[in-house]
Design an enzyme around this catalytic site. Structure first.
Site, mmCIF file in Angstrom:
data_model
loop_
_atom_site.group_PDB
_atom_site.id
_atom_site.type_symbol
_atom_site.label_atom_id
_atom_site.label_comp_id
_atom_site.label_asym_id
_atom_site.label_seq_id
_atom_site.Cartn_x
_atom_site.Cartn_y
_atom_site.Cartn_z
ATOM 1 N N GLY A 35 7.106 4.418 -23.330
ATOM 2 C CA GLY A 35 5.989 3.550 -23.129
ATOM 3 C C GLY A 35 4.276 3.598 -23.968
ATOM 4 N N ARG A 71 35.515 27.138 -21.304
ATOM 5 C CA ARG A 71 34.770 26.166 -20.884
ATOM 6 C C ARG A 71 33.257 26.008 -20.890
ATOM 7 N NH1 ARG A 71 39.745 26.142 -21.248
ATOM 8 N NH2 ARG A 71 40.952 25.476 -19.728
ATOM 9 N N ILE A 123 9.634 20.049 -17.142
ATOM 10 C CA ILE A 123 10.115 20.791 -16.559
ATOM 11 C C ILE A 123 10.329 21.896 -17.748
ATOM 12 C CG2 ILE A 123 11.962 19.637 -14.416
ATOM 13 C CD1 ILE A 123 13.944 19.673 -16.625
ATOM 14 N N ASP A 124 10.480 21.969 -19.493
ATOM 15 C CA ASP A 124 10.734 22.862 -20.350
ATOM 16 C C ASP A 124 9.687 23.551 -20.403
ATOM 17 O OD1 ASP A 124 12.390 20.809 -20.569
ATOM 18 O OD2 ASP A 124 12.707 19.886 -23.178
ATOM 19 N N GLY A 149 3.700 13.635 -24.802
ATOM 20 C CA GLY A 149 3.740 13.218 -25.678
ATOM 21 C C GLY A 149 2.514 12.080 -24.594
HETATM 22 O O1 F6P Z 1 11.066 16.674 -21.804
HETATM 23 C C1 F6P Z 1 11.919 17.174 -21.116
HETATM 24 C C2 F6P Z 1 13.687 16.879 -21.047
HETATM 25 O O2 F6P Z 1 14.208 17.184 -19.597
HETATM 26 C C3 F6P Z 1 14.057 17.395 -22.235
HETATM 27 O O3 F6P Z 1 14.945 18.861 -21.759
HETATM 28 C C4 F6P Z 1 14.873 16.692 -22.493
HETATM 29 O O4 F6P Z 1 15.764 16.355 -23.886
HETATM 30 C C5 F6P Z 1 14.874 15.431 -22.429
HETATM 31 O O5 F6P Z 1 13.976 15.533 -21.563
HETATM 32 C C6 F6P Z 1 15.890 14.589 -21.780
HETATM 33 O O6 F6P Z 1 14.863 12.860 -21.916
HETATM 34 P P1 F6P Z 1 15.848 11.828 -21.030
HETATM 35 O O7 F6P Z 1 15.060 11.595 -19.967
HETATM 36 O O8 F6P Z 1 15.067 10.911 -21.458
HETATM 37 O O9 F6P Z 1 17.088 12.083 -21.059
#
Ligand code: F6P
Length: 360
Positions: free
Chosen positions: A78, A278, A139-140, A117
């Site tokens: 967006g 696994r 969350i990162d 972003g």
């Molecule tokens: O930035 C947070 C995050 O959860 C990343 O860890 C992951 O790569 C990405 O968003 C995944 O985003 P989407 O919602 O586009 O699958």
């Protein structure tokens, strides 16, 4: 002190547990201090398209403190400065429309809850004259200037529980279990959940790994009698000299999608160690569910502080956790940067001292 009478609030980018707790805190403290709060739907879409916004009162946010997701909806496509349009050949700049709508709706300021972003977009609108306070979300946990973002603790908790569960089955079958967690550019989730869950190897984007060294570390465990191992790998981790594993390339408004490193690591380690392996991908499970009490409190403090900054007229800022305080940072000091795990971080060093393998 400002004269803002009506405040807009939106959530942008990927969701994170605690978004609703921020919205609730914003709406309640805003209304209690005599301002109106308008909820904008699906990030900046709420300012691009008509009828994508609504008045939010305390009644509308009752009971959402503990809910994951966001009652406002969100999108990570967006960006009004490069808005994807399906009808013609690509993107269009809708930023003028956003500014026009902002004024038409009688808004005095915006609280923008989002990741890097979304905060970068907010920062551009600030420089175009829209008064904005940002609330960092991911969350990162890789936004600079704040020790924590809400959602991180919940994700770590979930991943830790998953590792606990994998332990019992790994031990029963004498297997290697590889668990792939989120963490696009930073290994915070992998490191925290890995240490909390007692993982034997942790692979993060900050430390390109060598599979042979990881295998050697795991074989070392066998020497003292361990017959299983747990490996945590961040989705953005990659082998030394190699590349990040993608499930989809970037395409127009869509960012590249990471994934697949877990299964690759599992088969490489099976080859190297001769053990059965696994893998499991935790994926979006890490973003769902109820926020932990830590995240509810952090999100509530962020929301309350954001409204306080609006009332003080302190715009172009982002609320941040600088323990034990919630403070304001300048948006221009944080956008466009990534907070990665520093190599001298004590938790990393302690994990190494305990024998956790990082593959370097
Ligand atoms: O930035 C947070 C995050 O959860 C990343 O860890 C992951 O790569 C990405 O968003 C995944 O985003 P989407 O919602 O586009 O699958």
């Amino acid at each position: 002190v400002t004269t803002v009478k009506r405040l807009g609030v939106l959530t942008g980018g990927g969701d994170a547990p605690g978004l609703n707790a921020v919205i609730r805190a914003v709406v309640k403290s805003c209304t209690n201090s005599g301002m109106e709060c308008i909820g904008l739907e699906d990030s900046f879409d709420g300012l691009i398209e008509p009828n994508r916004s609504r008045l939010l009162t305390p009644r509308d946010v009752t009971g959402i403190l503990r809910l994951g997701g966001t009652i406002l909806g969100t999108t990570n496509r967006g960006n009004p400065f490069a808005y994807p349009i399906s009808t013609s050949d690509g993107n269009r700049d809708y930023s003028d429309r956003v500014i026009e709508m902002f004024h038409k709706m009688g808004l005095g300021a915006l609280v923008v809850i989002g990741g890097d972003g979304t905060l970068a977009i907010a920062h551009r609108f600030c420089s175009l004259g829209i008064p904005i306070v940002g609330v960092p979300k991911t969350i990162d946990n890789d936004i600079v200037g704040t020790t924590n973002c809400f959602g991180f603790d919940t994700a770590v908790d979930f991943a830790t529980d998953a590792i606990d569960r994998l332990h019992t089955t790994a031990e029963a079958h004498h297997r290697l279990m590889v668990v792939e967690v989120m963490g696009r550019n930073a290994g915070w989730i992998a490191l925290y959940a890995g240490v909390a869950g007692g993982a034997d190897a942790i692979l993060i984007p900050e430390i390109p790994f060598d599979t042979r060294l990881v295998a050697e570390g795991l074989r070392e465990r066998a020497r003292w009698g361990a017959r299983f191992s747990i490996v945590v790998v961040a989705e953005g981790a990659y082998p030394h000299g190699g590349r990040r594993s993608l499930v989809a390339e970037a395409d127009g408004a869509y960012a590249e999608r990471l994934g697949g490193i877990g299964v690759q690591v599992a088969s490489a380690l099976a080859r190297e160690t001769g053990k059965e392996a696994r893998s499991v991908v935790l994926g979006h499970l890490q973003r769902g569910g109820a926020p932990t009490s830590f995240d509810r409190i952090l999100a509530t403090r962020f929301g309350g502080k954001a409204v306080e900054l609006v009332r003080q007229g302190d715009f172009g800022t982002m609320v941040a956790f600088d323990p034990p305080d919630i403070i304001a940072r300048r948006l221009d000091e944080v956008v466009g940067k990534t907070k990665t795990v520093p190599m001298n971080f004590d938790l990393l060093q302690t994990a190494r001292a305990l024998g956790v393998v990082f593959g370097d």
